[in-house]
Motif scaffolding. Sequence first.
Motif, PDB file in Angstrom:
ATOM      1  N   ALA A   1      11.966  -4.418   7.247  1.00  0.00           N
ATOM      2  CA  ALA A   1      11.201  -3.932   8.243  1.00  0.00           C
ATOM      3  C   ALA A   1       9.797  -3.949   7.255  1.00  0.00           C
ATOM      4  N   GLY A   2       8.452  -3.512   8.555  1.00  0.00           N
ATOM      5  CA  GLY A   2       6.985  -3.604   8.075  1.00  0.00           C
ATOM      6  C   GLY A   2       6.613  -5.175   7.446  1.00  0.00           C
ATOM      7  N   THR A   3       5.251  -5.063   7.067  1.00  0.00           N
ATOM      8  CA  THR A   3       4.729  -6.589   6.970  1.00  0.00           C
ATOM      9  C   THR A   3       3.513  -5.578   6.266  1.00  0.00           C
ATOM     10  N   MET A   4       3.649  -5.639   4.546  1.00  0.00           N
ATOM     11  CA  MET A   4       2.993  -5.212   3.323  1.00  0.00           C
ATOM     12  C   MET A   4       1.949  -6.164   3.044  1.00  0.00           C
ATOM     13  N   THR A   5       1.284  -7.280   4.024  1.00  0.00           N
ATOM     14  CA  THR A   5       0.953  -8.216   3.070  1.00  0.00           C
ATOM     15  C   THR A   5      -0.379  -7.893   2.310  1.00  0.00           C
ATOM     16  N   GLY A   6      -1.168  -6.557   2.310  1.00  0.00           N
ATOM     17  CA  GLY A   6      -2.802  -6.456   1.461  1.00  0.00           C
ATOM     18  C   GLY A   6      -1.070  -5.938  -0.039  1.00  0.00           C
ATOM     19  N   LEU A   7      -0.557  -5.030   0.252  1.00  0.00           N
ATOM     20  CA  LEU A   7       0.342  -5.261  -1.304  1.00  0.00           C
ATOM     21  C   LEU A   7       0.823  -5.979  -1.970  1.00  0.00           C
ATOM     22  N   ALA A   8       1.939  -7.510  -0.580  1.00  0.00           N
ATOM     23  CA  ALA A   8       2.377  -8.297  -1.336  1.00  0.00           C
ATOM     24  C   ALA A   8       0.978  -9.095  -2.453  1.00  0.00           C
ATOM     25  N   ILE A   9       0.009  -9.781  -2.000  1.00  0.00           N
ATOM     26  CA  ILE A   9      -0.986  -9.728  -2.577  1.00  0.00           C
ATOM     27  C   ILE A   9      -1.406  -9.454  -4.084  1.00  0.00           C
ATOM     28  N   LYS A  10      -1.614  -7.923  -4.055  1.00  0.00           N
ATOM     29  CA  LYS A  10      -2.375  -7.541  -5.247  1.00  0.00           C
ATOM     30  C   LYS A  10      -1.222  -7.605  -6.079  1.00  0.00           C
ATOM     31  N   THR A  11       0.410  -7.240  -6.019  1.00  0.00           N
ATOM     32  CA  THR A  11       1.182  -8.028  -6.176  1.00  0.00           C
ATOM     33  C   THR A  11       1.590  -9.270  -7.440  1.00  0.00           C
ATOM     34  N   ALA A  12       1.346 -10.046  -6.545  1.00  0.00           N
ATOM     35  CA  ALA A  12       1.326 -10.931  -7.351  1.00  0.00           C
ATOM     36  C   ALA A  12      -0.208 -11.368  -8.055  1.00  0.00           C
ATOM     37  N   VAL A  13      -1.201 -11.041  -7.870  1.00  0.00           N
ATOM     38  CA  VAL A  13      -2.304 -11.229  -8.755  1.00  0.00           C
ATOM     39  C   VAL A  13      -1.591 -10.311 -10.036  1.00  0.00           C
ATOM     40  N   ASN A  14      -1.476  -8.959 -10.290  1.00  0.00           N
ATOM     41  CA  ASN A  14      -0.937  -8.205 -10.780  1.00  0.00           C
ATOM     42  C   ASN A  14       0.337  -8.647 -11.619  1.00  0.00           C
ATOM     43  N   ASP A  15       1.001  -9.647 -11.267  1.00  0.00           N
ATOM     44  CA  ASP A  15       2.351  -9.269 -11.996  1.00  0.00           C
ATOM     45  C   ASP A  15       2.802 -10.533 -11.750  1.00  0.00           C
ATOM     46  N   ALA A  16       2.443 -12.012 -10.875  1.00  0.00           N
ATOM     47  CA  ALA A  16       2.830 -13.137 -11.450  1.00  0.00           C
ATOM     48  C   ALA A  16       2.137 -14.188 -12.171  1.00  0.00           C
ATOM     49  N   PHE A  17       0.693 -13.865 -11.359  1.00  0.00           N
ATOM     50  CA  PHE A  17      -0.254 -14.643 -11.530  1.00  0.00           C
ATOM     51  C   PHE A  17      -0.867 -14.587 -12.814  1.00  0.00           C
ATOM     52  N   THR A  18       0.317 -13.647 -14.151  1.00  0.00           N
ATOM     53  CA  THR A  18      -0.306 -13.367 -15.575  1.00  0.00           C
ATOM     54  C   THR A  18       0.559 -14.059 -16.782  1.00  0.00           C
ATOM     55  N   GLU A  19      -0.747 -14.091 -18.014  1.00  0.00           N
ATOM     56  CA  GLU A  19       0.259 -15.267 -19.003  1.00  0.00           C
ATOM     57  C   GLU A  19       1.554 -14.605 -19.166  1.00  0.00           C
TER      58      GLU A  19
END
Length: 350
Positions: A142-160
């Motif tokens: 369910a759901g389509t929280m695209t903005g949350l996904a982008i924010k998660t990628a920035v804060n948790d995936a694109f980190t050293e």
Amino acid sequence: MMKSFLCLLCCSALLLSDVLATYHHSALDPHMIAAQSYAQTRNNGRPPTKTLNPAKTDSQCRSRPLDLVFIIDSSRSVRPGEFEKVKIFLADMVDTLDVGADATRVAVVNYASTVKIEFLLKHHFNKPDMKKAISRIEPLAAGTMTGLAIKTAVNDAFTEPSGARPRSRKISKVAIIVTDGRPQDQVEEVSAAARATGIEIYAVGVDRADMTSLRQMASIPLEDHVFYVETYGVIEKLTSKFRETLCGLDPCAMGHDCDHICVNSNASYYCKCRNGYILNADKKTCSLKPVKVVEVVPEDPCKCEARLAFQKQTQAAIQQLTAKHILPVFVSDGRRFIINTHFLQRISLK
């Protein structure tokens, strides 16, 4: 017989009506218009794109190193069979990349109403392991929280700590978002904040995807960062487009800090200076080339130094001759002179 003929005629008319309606709908479908417009914009005014030989792609197309994060929509609108197509697309993309710890690193963020990081940039450094991890991804429903996904990628995936390289390494950070719907949260501000950190965003819309949202998410120029396909069944066609894009990246065009000239060097770049300048120790900035000063000693027109030397030599010679009472004859300025040693002695005695 007449009744059968009339029935056949009626069915033919209905069929023709359906065909015309379908054609009319396709012609006015905003998604189709956007896709056609994108294709025209991408091709017009550009030199012909080099056609790559699929059989030689892996050996000839080596993308520059990237920190690449796929953000994939697995909401309820994406049916299980369609989600499998997305996974095939991801696996095909991995095949085209130069994957490795010192090459391109890949992460996958899966989202619906919640967000799940399937694996990070630091987890897999070879293609077989990465593709196995992709094959194990399950839809979240369910759901389509695209903005949350982008924010998660920035804060948790694109980190050293998650495996992203430090900024000093100049490794480009790229996000590819795949969605078929309209986001249920705000994406414009979140995407702008992500781009402000240096993340380049590609937005891929499928079927019912909202084109306005895709444009709000994507980096500029939009014609290079927004893609659209009619169905998940043809999403694999985008593999070749991304291959052309990622293999054609010019590090200089992506932004550089060279003072004068940026020179593309395979997967990297180096800086050069214009004529009359030299590259400084930081290999980026330029300074004026120092002018070599050559000291020019003007020639003495009256040969004063030579005349003084001659006079000193003459004086020394006269003194020696005087001591021996020899009457020398010497020439100066074309005239002959005889030294009177007796006279010189008288002078020296006074």
